[in-house]
Enzyme design. Structure first.
Site, short mmCIF file in Angstrom:
data_model
loop_
_atom_site.label_atom_id
_atom_site.label_comp_id
_atom_site.label_asym_id
_atom_site.label_seq_id
_atom_site.Cartn_x
_atom_site.Cartn_y
_atom_site.Cartn_z
N GLN A 85 0.93 -1.20 -0.07
CA GLN A 85 -0.05 -0.04 -0.17
C GLN A 85 0.82 1.33 -0.01
O GLN A 85 0.45 2.41 0.54
CB GLN A 85 -0.97 0.02 1.20
CG GLN A 85 -2.08 -0.98 1.10
CD GLN A 85 -3.17 -0.56 -0.13
OE1 GLN A 85 -3.14 0.74 -0.32
NE2 GLN A 85 -3.85 -1.66 -0.81
N SER A 86 2.16 1.11 -0.63
CA SER A 86 2.84 2.41 -0.68
C SER A 86 2.29 3.61 -1.39
O SER A 86 1.73 3.37 -2.62
CB SER A 86 4.38 1.99 -1.36
OG SER A 86 4.91 3.20 -1.81
N ASN A 87 2.18 4.82 -0.53
CA ASN A 87 1.74 5.94 -1.45
C ASN A 87 3.09 6.46 -2.30
O ASN A 87 2.57 7.00 -3.41
CB ASN A 87 1.58 7.07 -0.14
CG ASN A 87 0.65 6.70 0.64
OD1 ASN A 87 -0.64 6.49 0.16
ND2 ASN A 87 0.68 6.53 1.80
N ALA A 89 4.71 4.45 -4.26
CA ALA A 89 4.64 3.73 -5.42
C ALA A 89 3.51 4.28 -6.16
O ALA A 89 3.45 4.62 -7.56
CB ALA A 89 4.17 2.35 -5.27
#
Ligand SMILES: *Cc1c(COP(=O)(O)O)cnc(C)c1O
Length: 349
Positions: A85-87, A89
């Site tokens: 859930q990387s912002n 990325a």
């Protein structure tokens, strides 16, 4: 000595991904609700969640410098990495789309959460919509090595890749937040205010580091950035932050800036809970409180936990009385959709 922070920052190629300066607003209903008013504490937020590209968030300031360098060096592909859930990325995917670069994401299964919303909604859904190529890696993978191997592979077929570390947190990425420090100082000068505390979440540390480097260069020693670590433990986060501050000062040609890690860097590790990405009840309360008093959204992984730390420190008197506090809202709203079960556990599925 460099002549000024802004002139040093202006020597780097950047791309424009958001309007700056971002607004700073006071939250009087929250002050009333959380007991800050009673202590004479005024709470302001800097709306770094408002960036126009990809849903906004703090990674856009870092990407402005990182992708500026990419364009200046004829890079055609960005390889970025992070948790599922990387912002970072998601914003890399969006910014690359906007600039016509290919984006390859390495998403590591870091957080032991197995709900379908966590695995496929929120940032992961947006990564797909922005057209990024996604590779999922198991927990504890060395994403950096995988990225470097991929960059070498691309190079062997005549392409040129830039590998961006987790969170965009390199010294170059940190410069984005040195720019934010300048905005805060400009706001203070224009409004006759001096923030006693600047508060941020600390994940991969370049937000905290860039702000600190910027404030130090602008000769605002004693202006402490208060950071709450949410990714690593306190000692690891502190060490990484100091390293990034030194790297950012060096890049800016300002290594002679007086900087004392022991007194100028504050990291509080006590609001991370059981680990990165794992909800705490104080985080849930903080997200709901800000939503219900001000109509503003924090995120479950970073700003929600940091804000819970801020609320607690106000309540226990640790921030003192009669002071102006500035919390940097770092974005991450899409993460809320990945944590549906956390905020709405009773809804039948
Ligand atoms: C990445 C992130 C942070 C932390 O910033 P770092 O520079 O990695 O410390 C805070 N909030 C949100 C919403 C983020 O995505």
């Amino acid at each position: 000595m460099i002549s000024s922070l802004q002139s040093a920052l202006d020597t780097f190629p950047t791309v424009s991904l958001m309007s700056q300066p971002t607004p700073i607003v006071r939250l009087t209903r929250l002050e009333q609700a959380c007991g800050a008013r009673a202590r004479g504490i005024r709470i302001f937020v800097k709306r770094d969640d408002l960036g126009e590209t990809g849903g906004g968030g703090n990674k856009l300031r870092k990407l402005a410098f990182l992708l500026g360098e990419a364009l200046a060096t004829n890079v055609d592909t960005v390889v970025a990495m992070g948790g599922l859930q990387s912002n970072h990325a998601r914003l890399s995917a969006a910014a690359c789309a906007r600039l016509g670069l290919s984006c390859e994401l390495l998403l590591v299964d870091t957080v032991p959460k197995h709900e379908v919303d966590y695995r496929e909604n929120g940032n992961v859904l947006l990564d797909r919509i922005f057209g990024a190529t996604i590779t999922f890696l198991p927990a504890h993978s060395d994403a950096m090595s995988v990225a470097q191997a991929r960059a070498a592979e691309l190079s062997s077929v005549g392409r040129k890749a830039m590998v961006i570390p987790t969170g965009g947190s390199s010294p170059l990425g940190a410069l984005g937040y040195a720019g934010c420090a300048q905005e805060i100082l400009d706001y203070e000068a224009a409004n006759g205010i001096e923030f006693g505390h600047i508060v941020v979440p600390n994940g991969s540390s370049a937000t905290h580091a860039g702000l600190t480097a910027g404030l130090q260069i602008a000769a605002r020693r004693g202006k402490i950035v208060r950071a709450y670590s949410v990714l690593h433990d306190q000692p690891t986060t502190y060490a990484k932050t100091v390293q990034l501050i030194e790297g950012a000062l060096a890049l800016l040609g300002a290594s002679d800036t007086p900087f004392d890690a022991a007194s100028d860097v504050t990291v509080d590790g006590s609001y991370r809970g059981d680990g990165y990405g794992l909800p705490t009840s104080a985080m849930i309360d903080a997200v709901q409180l800000l939503a219900r008093t001000e109509g503003l959204l924090l995120d479950p992984v970073y700003s929600g936990k940091a804000f819970s730390g801020l609320l607690s420190d106000i309540e226990t008197g640790r921030l003192g009385t009669d002071t102006d506090v500035l919390f940097v809202m770092t974005g991450g709203t899409p993460g809320l959709f990945a944590y549906r079960n956390t905020f709405a556990p009773d809804i039948a599925r």
